[in-house]
Structures are given as C-alpha cells and as structure tokens.
Write a protein that holds these residues in place. Structure first.
Motif, PDB file in Angstrom:
ATOM      1  N   ILE A  10       0.857  -1.191   0.000  1.00 24.26           N
ATOM      2  CA  ILE A  10       0.000   0.000   0.000  1.00 24.26           C
ATOM      3  C   ILE A  10       0.888   1.233   0.000  1.00 24.26           C
ATOM      4  O   ILE A  10       1.785   1.365   0.839  1.00 24.26           O
ATOM      5  N   VAL A  11       0.619   2.151  -0.924  1.00 26.18           N
ATOM      6  CA  VAL A  11       1.317   3.437  -0.951  1.00 26.18           C
ATOM      7  C   VAL A  11       0.268   4.531  -0.853  1.00 26.18           C
ATOM      8  O   VAL A  11      -0.532   4.725  -1.776  1.00 26.18           O
ATOM      9  N   THR A  12       0.243   5.235   0.263  1.00 26.85           N
ATOM     10  CA  THR A  12      -0.720   6.336   0.400  1.00 26.85           C
ATOM     11  C   THR A  12      -0.203   7.571  -0.320  1.00 26.85           C
ATOM     12  O   THR A  12       1.002   7.776  -0.453  1.00 26.85           O
ATOM     13  N   GLY A  13      -1.129   8.386  -0.787  1.00 29.16           N
ATOM     14  CA  GLY A  13      -0.741   9.617  -1.488  1.00 29.16           C
ATOM     15  C   GLY A  13      -0.053   9.368  -2.813  1.00 29.16           C
ATOM     16  O   GLY A  13       0.723  10.205  -3.282  1.00 29.16           O
ATOM     17  N   ALA A  38      -3.418   4.295  -3.011  1.00 27.81           N
ATOM     18  CA  ALA A  38      -4.412   4.810  -2.069  1.00 27.81           C
ATOM     19  C   ALA A  38      -4.301   6.324  -1.971  1.00 27.81           C
ATOM     20  O   ALA A  38      -3.295   6.852  -1.499  1.00 27.81           O
ATOM     21  N   ASP A  39      -5.352   7.009  -2.409  1.00 28.81           N
ATOM     22  CA  ASP A  39      -5.301   8.470  -2.444  1.00 28.81           C
ATOM     23  C   ASP A  39      -6.728   9.007  -2.458  1.00 28.81           C
ATOM     24  O   ASP A  39      -7.657   8.313  -2.873  1.00 28.81           O
ATOM     25  N   ILE A  40      -6.867  10.239  -2.034  1.00 27.82           N
ATOM     26  CA  ILE A  40      -8.189  10.880  -2.016  1.00 27.82           C
ATOM     27  C   ILE A  40      -8.552  11.446  -3.384  1.00 27.82           C
ATOM     28  O   ILE A  40      -9.708  11.783  -3.641  1.00 27.82           O
ATOM     29  N   ASN A  41      -7.562  11.537  -4.274  1.00 25.37           N
ATOM     30  CA  ASN A  41      -7.739  12.104  -5.611  1.00 25.37           C
ATOM     31  C   ASN A  41      -8.037  10.989  -6.617  1.00 25.37           C
ATOM     32  O   ASN A  41      -7.124  10.275  -7.044  1.00 25.37           O
ATOM     33  N   LYS A  42      -9.317  10.834  -6.992  1.00 22.81           N
ATOM     34  CA  LYS A  42      -9.703   9.717  -7.866  1.00 22.81           C
ATOM     35  C   LYS A  42      -9.026   9.772  -9.229  1.00 22.81           C
ATOM     36  O   LYS A  42      -8.537   8.756  -9.739  1.00 22.81           O
ATOM     37  N   ALA A  43      -8.985  10.957  -9.816  1.00 27.00           N
ATOM     38  CA  ALA A  43      -8.346  11.085 -11.129  1.00 27.00           C
ATOM     39  C   ALA A  43      -6.872  10.697 -11.053  1.00 27.00           C
ATOM     40  O   ALA A  43      -6.342  10.013 -11.934  1.00 27.00           O
ATOM     41  N   GLY A  44      -6.225  11.109  -9.988  1.00 28.20           N
ATOM     42  CA  GLY A  44      -4.817  10.771  -9.805  1.00 28.20           C
ATOM     43  C   GLY A  44      -4.611   9.285  -9.566  1.00 28.20           C
ATOM     44  O   GLY A  44      -3.655   8.684 -10.080  1.00 28.20           O
ATOM     45  N   VAL A  45      -5.502   8.681  -8.799  1.00 27.81           N
ATOM     46  CA  VAL A  45      -5.443   7.235  -8.557  1.00 27.81           C
ATOM     47  C   VAL A  45      -5.565   6.480  -9.874  1.00 27.81           C
ATOM     48  O   VAL A  45      -4.761   5.591 -10.184  1.00 27.81           O
ATOM     49  N   ASP A  46      -6.568   6.836 -10.650  1.00 27.32           N
ATOM     50  CA  ASP A  46      -6.806   6.151 -11.933  1.00 27.32           C
ATOM     51  C   ASP A  46      -5.612   6.309 -12.868  1.00 27.32           C
ATOM     52  O   ASP A  46      -5.232   5.350 -13.561  1.00 27.32           O
ATOM     53  N   GLU A  47      -5.034   7.488 -12.881  1.00 20.90           N
ATOM     54  CA  GLU A  47      -3.894   7.746 -13.768  1.00 20.90           C
ATOM     55  C   GLU A  47      -2.676   6.921 -13.352  1.00 20.90           C
ATOM     56  O   GLU A  47      -1.994   6.333 -14.205  1.00 20.90           O
TER      57      GLU A  47
END
Length: 252
Positions: A10-13, A38-47
């Motif tokens: 798991i890598v947060t942020g 794992a991040d609060i930014n969905k677009a960033g997670v998907d990318e």
C-alpha cells in the motif's frame, strides 16, 4: 533486483503527479509487487494505476481519506479479503503550508497534523495488525529534513513539528512490534526535484542549492529506491532508523 513477487504494497498519497508517491508505486511495481494506490484524488489514482499497468505492472486503486478511520479500515479489509495478505505500508500522504507562526491558526495546525501525523497513525495501526498476525511486515514513513533542521525550505513550523512527530512515533512503535517480524523505518528527504521545486524563483532556488554539498536537488527516483530497499526482505535487520536523503544538506 529486489524481490516483491506476490507481495502486496500500500502506498498512500500515490495519486498525485507532483510528489514522490507515484514514483514509489511505480518502483515497487517494477520489482514485481502488487501495488495498492491509495489516495483521495480519484483522477490521480486512476492515472497512476493506468501508468503502472501500461508498463506491465500490477496495481489497484482505492479511494482513501487518511483522516478517516472508517476509510482506512475499509481499505485494509478489502486488501486482506482480496489478496489474503498485506506486506508493506508506505505512509507517503502528506501536506505542507508555508506560513509563519505569527500568522498561523489553530485550524492550520490541526489540518497539517491530521494528515501528516494522525493519518499516518491510523494507517499504521490498521495495517500493522495483519502484519503482526502474519509474522512479517515492512512500514516506511515519510518524514522530512525539516523535522531535523527546523524547516527553512517550504513548510511552516507546524509542518516541521508534524514530521518530527513521525520520527518519534516510528522509533517507539519499532520497539513495540519488531519482535513480530515487522520493521518500521523513516526517510527524511531534503530538497527533491518536484513541481514545487521547479516553481521557485531562480534566485531563491540558487540560494537553496548553495546550501547542498552535492550541488543539486535530489531526484524522486533516488528517494523511491531507498524506500523500496527499506521495505525489502534484505533490510530485515534495519528498524527504528531515519534515513537522510538530502545530498549533505543536513548531517546527523
């Protein structure tokens, strides 16, 4: 090459394109790990997930609010239910704010500590339980050179204090659970070549460089490589440590 085959990390942020997390996640994936972005930014997670998969790696994205115990508990449950294991936690999520103590508000302090320290605590507490049960785990926490030298680059006093708290927390926890095969270490990056650094005025940037013996900012890959080593089986006798990655800007 370090072996992370079959391991779950798991890598947060790791959703932000501006920081270190994405590079950390990509590096684990290149070593064969299954990486949870794992991040609060969905677009960033998907990318980030797409980048890793396009490069032949394995990744899954999870929306995570590190300030929410419920969000963290749901993530850990999903990981264990899906993969049956959790080997590595990288507490990378963090925020900063450039403000003087004179102008700082209590809300400013709470906001920074909620992410940088309390969020790290919640993630660590939830993830260490399956690690202890399995008798193996690696936790690496992101601190900062600001925790040791009292800021001086980007963040305010509350940022430095939160990152100093990370170091003390990590050392204490290491004493508590290292006998269960779980190691906890911290890294303290100095000036790293991120978007924040690139946005500085040239005169200010040169002044900072003049204070770094190696004469340049660090690269995100250099930080990621250190973290991946600390999270490996080969680093089994290293725990409770804080590794400086700052080109000699600060030496203990």
């Amino acid at each position: 090459m370090l072996d992370f085959d079959d391991q779950v990390i798991i890598v947060t942020g790791a959703g932000s394109p501006k920081g270190i997390g994405r590079v950390i996640a990509k590096t684990f994936a290149k070593q064969g790990g299954m990486v949870i972005i794992a991040d609060i930014n969905k677009a960033g997670v998907d990318e980030t997930v797409k980048i890793i998969k396009d490069e032949g790696g394995k990744a899954e994205g999870i929306l995570l609010d590190v300030t929410s115990k419920e969000s963290i508990d749901n993530m850990v449950k999903h990981v264990i239910d899906t993969y049956g294991r959790l080997d590595v936690l990288i507490n990378n999520a963090g925020i900063s704010q450039k403000v003087t103590v004179e102008d700082m508000t209590l809300d400013d302090i709470k906001r920074v500590f909620n992410v940088n320290m309390f969020g790290l605590f919640l993630c660590t507490q939830a993830c260490m339980k399956p690690m202890v049960k399995a008798g193996y785990g690696r936790i690496v926490n992101l601190s900062s050179v600001s925790a040791k030298r009292g800021g001086g680059i980007f963040g305010g006093a509350h940022y430095s204090a939160s990152k100093a708290a990370v170091l003390a927390f990590s050392k204490n926890l290491s004493r508590e659970i290292c006998q269960h095969g779980v190691t906890i270490n911290s890294v303290c990056p100095g000036l790293i070549n991120t978007e924040i650094w690139k946005s500085l005025p040239q005169e200010q940037a040169q002044k900072i460089i003049d204070g770094i013996p190696v004469g340049r900012p660090g690269e995100t890959q250099e930080v990621a490589d250190t973290i991946v080593f600390l999270a490996s089986k080969e680093a089994s006798y290293i725990t409770g440590e804080e590794i400086d990655i700052n080109g000699g800007q600060h030496m203990d």
